[in-house]
Motif scaffolding. Sequence first.
Motif, PDB file in Angstrom:
ATOM      1  N   LYS A 157       6.033   8.562   1.577  1.00 57.40           N
ATOM      2  CA  LYS A 157       4.617   8.365   1.268  1.00 57.40           C
ATOM      3  C   LYS A 157       4.138   7.045   1.870  1.00 57.40           C
ATOM      4  N   LEU A 158       4.076   7.031   3.196  1.00 53.76           N
ATOM      5  CA  LEU A 158       3.770   5.791   3.915  1.00 53.76           C
ATOM      6  C   LEU A 158       2.347   5.304   3.635  1.00 53.76           C
ATOM      7  N   ASP A 159       1.411   6.240   3.504  1.00 47.44           N
ATOM      8  CA  ASP A 159       0.024   5.831   3.225  1.00 47.44           C
ATOM      9  C   ASP A 159      -0.091   5.160   1.860  1.00 47.44           C
ATOM     10  N   VAL A 160       0.696   5.653   0.884  1.00 43.55           N
ATOM     11  CA  VAL A 160       0.695   5.042  -0.447  1.00 43.55           C
ATOM     12  C   VAL A 160       1.274   3.626  -0.376  1.00 43.55           C
ATOM     13  N   VAL A 161       2.339   3.459   0.404  1.00 48.91           N
ATOM     14  CA  VAL A 161       2.967   2.141   0.557  1.00 48.91           C
ATOM     15  C   VAL A 161       1.990   1.152   1.176  1.00 48.91           C
ATOM     16  N   LYS A 162       1.336   1.575   2.259  1.00 45.75           N
ATOM     17  CA  LYS A 162       0.366   0.692   2.920  1.00 45.75           C
ATOM     18  C   LYS A 162      -0.790   0.343   1.986  1.00 45.75           C
ATOM     19  N   ALA A 163      -1.265   1.355   1.251  1.00 47.08           N
ATOM     20  CA  ALA A 163      -2.362   1.107   0.313  1.00 47.08           C
ATOM     21  C   ALA A 163      -1.933   0.137  -0.774  1.00 47.08           C
ATOM     22  N   ALA A 179      -3.281  -3.784  13.196  1.00 46.97           N
ATOM     23  CA  ALA A 179      -4.451  -2.900  13.139  1.00 46.97           C
ATOM     24  C   ALA A 179      -5.349  -3.103  14.355  1.00 46.97           C
ATOM     25  N   VAL A 180      -5.538  -4.361  14.748  1.00 48.21           N
ATOM     26  CA  VAL A 180      -6.343  -4.662  15.930  1.00 48.21           C
ATOM     27  C   VAL A 180      -5.654  -4.115  17.180  1.00 48.21           C
ATOM     28  N   PHE A 181      -4.335  -4.251  17.244  1.00 48.45           N
ATOM     29  CA  PHE A 181      -3.563  -3.714  18.374  1.00 48.45           C
ATOM     30  C   PHE A 181      -3.742  -2.204  18.476  1.00 48.45           C
ATOM     31  N   GLN A 207      12.577   5.867   7.804  1.00 54.94           N
ATOM     32  CA  GLN A 207      11.118   5.937   7.788  1.00 54.94           C
ATOM     33  C   GLN A 207      10.538   4.848   8.691  1.00 54.94           C
ATOM     34  N   LYS A 208       9.780   5.260   9.700  1.00 52.82           N
ATOM     35  CA  LYS A 208       9.161   4.298  10.607  1.00 52.82           C
ATOM     36  C   LYS A 208       7.795   3.899  10.062  1.00 52.82           C
ATOM     37  N   MET A 209       7.778   2.863   9.260  1.00 50.37           N
ATOM     38  CA  MET A 209       6.517   2.392   8.700  1.00 50.37           C
ATOM     39  C   MET A 209       5.959   1.237   9.512  1.00 50.37           C
ATOM     40  N   ASP A 210       4.704   1.356   9.913  1.00 50.37           N
ATOM     41  CA  ASP A 210       4.054   0.239  10.603  1.00 50.37           C
ATOM     42  C   ASP A 210       3.109  -0.472   9.643  1.00 50.37           C
ATOM     43  N   LEU A 211       2.473  -1.516  10.123  1.00 48.17           N
ATOM     44  CA  LEU A 211       1.572  -2.313   9.294  1.00 48.17           C
ATOM     45  C   LEU A 211       0.104  -2.061   9.614  1.00 48.17           C
ATOM     46  N   VAL A 212      -0.162  -0.946  10.291  1.00 52.02           N
ATOM     47  CA  VAL A 212      -1.526  -0.657  10.721  1.00 52.02           C
ATOM     48  C   VAL A 212      -2.357  -0.115   9.565  1.00 52.02           C
ATOM     49  N   MET A 213      -3.477  -0.775   9.286  1.00 49.07           N
ATOM     50  CA  MET A 213      -4.452  -0.275   8.315  1.00 49.07           C
ATOM     51  C   MET A 213      -5.492   0.533   9.092  1.00 49.07           C
ATOM     52  N   HIS A 214      -5.448   1.854   8.961  1.00 48.14           N
ATOM     53  CA  HIS A 214      -6.373   2.695   9.709  1.00 48.14           C
ATOM     54  C   HIS A 214      -7.744   2.769   9.042  1.00 48.14           C
ATOM     55  N   ASN A 215      -7.790   2.501   7.756  1.00 52.76           N
ATOM     56  CA  ASN A 215      -9.045   2.606   7.022  1.00 52.76           C
ATOM     57  C   ASN A 215      -9.862   1.322   7.180  1.00 52.76           C
ATOM     58  N   PRO A 216     -11.032   1.387   7.821  1.00 47.79           N
ATOM     59  CA  PRO A 216     -11.829   0.152   8.009  1.00 47.79           C
ATOM     60  C   PRO A 216     -12.253  -0.485   6.688  1.00 47.79           C
ATOM     61  N   LEU A 217     -12.359   0.335   5.638  1.00 48.38           N
ATOM     62  CA  LEU A 217     -12.730  -0.214   4.335  1.00 48.38           C
ATOM     63  C   LEU A 217     -11.664  -1.184   3.833  1.00 48.38           C
ATOM     64  N   ALA A 264     -15.539   1.704  -4.644  1.00 48.70           N
ATOM     65  CA  ALA A 264     -15.578   2.194  -3.264  1.00 48.70           C
ATOM     66  C   ALA A 264     -14.310   2.982  -2.936  1.00 48.70           C
ATOM     67  N   PHE A 265     -13.148   2.464  -3.359  1.00 48.61           N
ATOM     68  CA  PHE A 265     -11.897   3.165  -3.098  1.00 48.61           C
ATOM     69  C   PHE A 265     -11.804   4.467  -3.891  1.00 48.61           C
ATOM     70  N   PHE A 266     -12.368   4.465  -5.098  1.00 50.15           N
ATOM     71  CA  PHE A 266     -12.321   5.668  -5.940  1.00 50.15           C
ATOM     72  C   PHE A 266     -13.111   6.815  -5.296  1.00 50.15           C
ATOM     73  N   TYR A 267     -14.277   6.496  -4.739  1.00 55.96           N
ATOM     74  CA  TYR A 267     -15.130   7.530  -4.162  1.00 55.96           C
ATOM     75  C   TYR A 267     -14.843   7.796  -2.685  1.00 55.96           C
ATOM     76  N   PHE A 268     -13.940   7.014  -2.089  1.00 56.67           N
ATOM     77  CA  PHE A 268     -13.664   7.203  -0.660  1.00 56.67           C
ATOM     78  C   PHE A 268     -13.007   8.563  -0.440  1.00 56.67           C
ATOM     79  N   PRO A 269     -13.528   9.367   0.480  1.00 60.10           N
ATOM     80  CA  PRO A 269     -12.968  10.715   0.698  1.00 60.10           C
ATOM     81  C   PRO A 269     -11.559  10.660   1.265  1.00 60.10           C
ATOM     82  N   THR A 270     -10.746  11.637   0.884  1.00 58.82           N
ATOM     83  CA  THR A 270      -9.374  11.739   1.375  1.00 58.82           C
ATOM     84  C   THR A 270      -9.380  12.106   2.841  1.00 58.82           C
ATOM     85  N   VAL A 271      -8.603  11.379   3.640  1.00 54.32           N
ATOM     86  CA  VAL A 271      -8.494  11.650   5.068  1.00 54.32           C
ATOM     87  C   VAL A 271      -7.053  12.003   5.377  1.00 54.32           C
ATOM     88  N   SER A 272      -6.833  13.081   6.057  1.00 54.34           N
ATOM     89  CA  SER A 272      -5.469  13.495   6.393  1.00 54.34           C
ATOM     90  C   SER A 272      -4.912  12.584   7.453  1.00 54.34           C
TER      91      SER A 272
END
Length: 361
Positions: free
Chosen positions: A80-86, A139-141, A299-309, A348-356
């Motif tokens: 659950k890499l997205d959960v870890v990053k979040a 993330a900038v990279f 697990q190849k986890m990176d440090l990229v935050m894809h969500n601009p929020l 804002a995070f509560f109402y943010f739509p789920t993105v695959s």
Amino acid sequence: MLNWLLIFIPIAVYLEFSQGNAVWIFVASMLAILPLAGLMGRATEELAIRAGSAVGGLLNATFGNATELIIAFFALKAGKLDVVKASITGSILGNILLVLGLAVFLGGLKHKTQVFNQKNAGILTSLLTLSVIGLLIPAVFDLASVNFAHVAQPADLDFKVSVAAAIVLILIYLGNVYFSLVTHKDMLSPHDDEEHEAATWSVPMAVGVLLASTVAVGFMSEFLVGSLEEASHALGLSEFFVGIILIPIIGNAAEHASAVMFALKNKMDLAVTIAVGSTIQVALLVAPLLVLLGLTVGQKMDLVMHNPLELIAVAAGIVIANSIARDGESNWLEGLMLLGVYVLLAFAFFYFPTVSAAAVH
């Protein structure tokens, strides 16, 4: 105060091994972690009393983050890499907005205006800014490689940059520890050291409670992560919201208790050191460690935050924390400002739509 919640440890164990409802397993595990984090914080405080303010603040931050590191590791192991990053983003925001906000607000209500070592706060906030910049570089990279260099599949490059960033950030963290405990250990106000109360636990007892609580947190974390997907769906919550808000609140329970307690005792040097120091530790140690630990569990986890929020939230948190901490004084209104920003972001995070994951690029 929360020790009565320890009853949820056997409840969670029973539900897990009897294959009970995922929601109840999730709730029981979450409630069990709260008193365990409190016990870890209490044991750490007992050890910190004997060690002084500088070491004490470091110990509180370290073992306060141990709970969250354990939870995040089991989420990482489960893929659950997205959960870890979040949870990394949520921990940064939780420490500098919620933990520091509660400490400043409640301490300010009792003591009107509180003062702390301005030089120490300046060093901490500068390091906080630099450490978060280090987390934002991947993330900038990623953004530049996709939109400027037109790389179709940047995942491998993101991972390589993240591993390099992880190593650099850990080295910076070790340098910060050496700076704080050896070359500039007098930067923290000695006033806190003079007012330490006597320890009530023996060292063996404190160490024993710390180790036992850590092991128990490990089991509860595995149960929590195992039930996360089904429970979050049943409760109508996204895994992103659970990762960025709920998990950090649970994991930061020790920091909440310690920072608020010291603020109420008018020991704002320690409160600021714990809250801001914990944030620095997440950025410089916990996040990089998770990247490297990912290699051990495939697990190849990176440090990229894809969500601009997330990026905007972290930047906003750093700006307001810097503006409040740099002058060496605090009051309840500043604490209310920090808490207000945190609540706004939580909505804002509560109402943010789920993105695959597939839709990220």
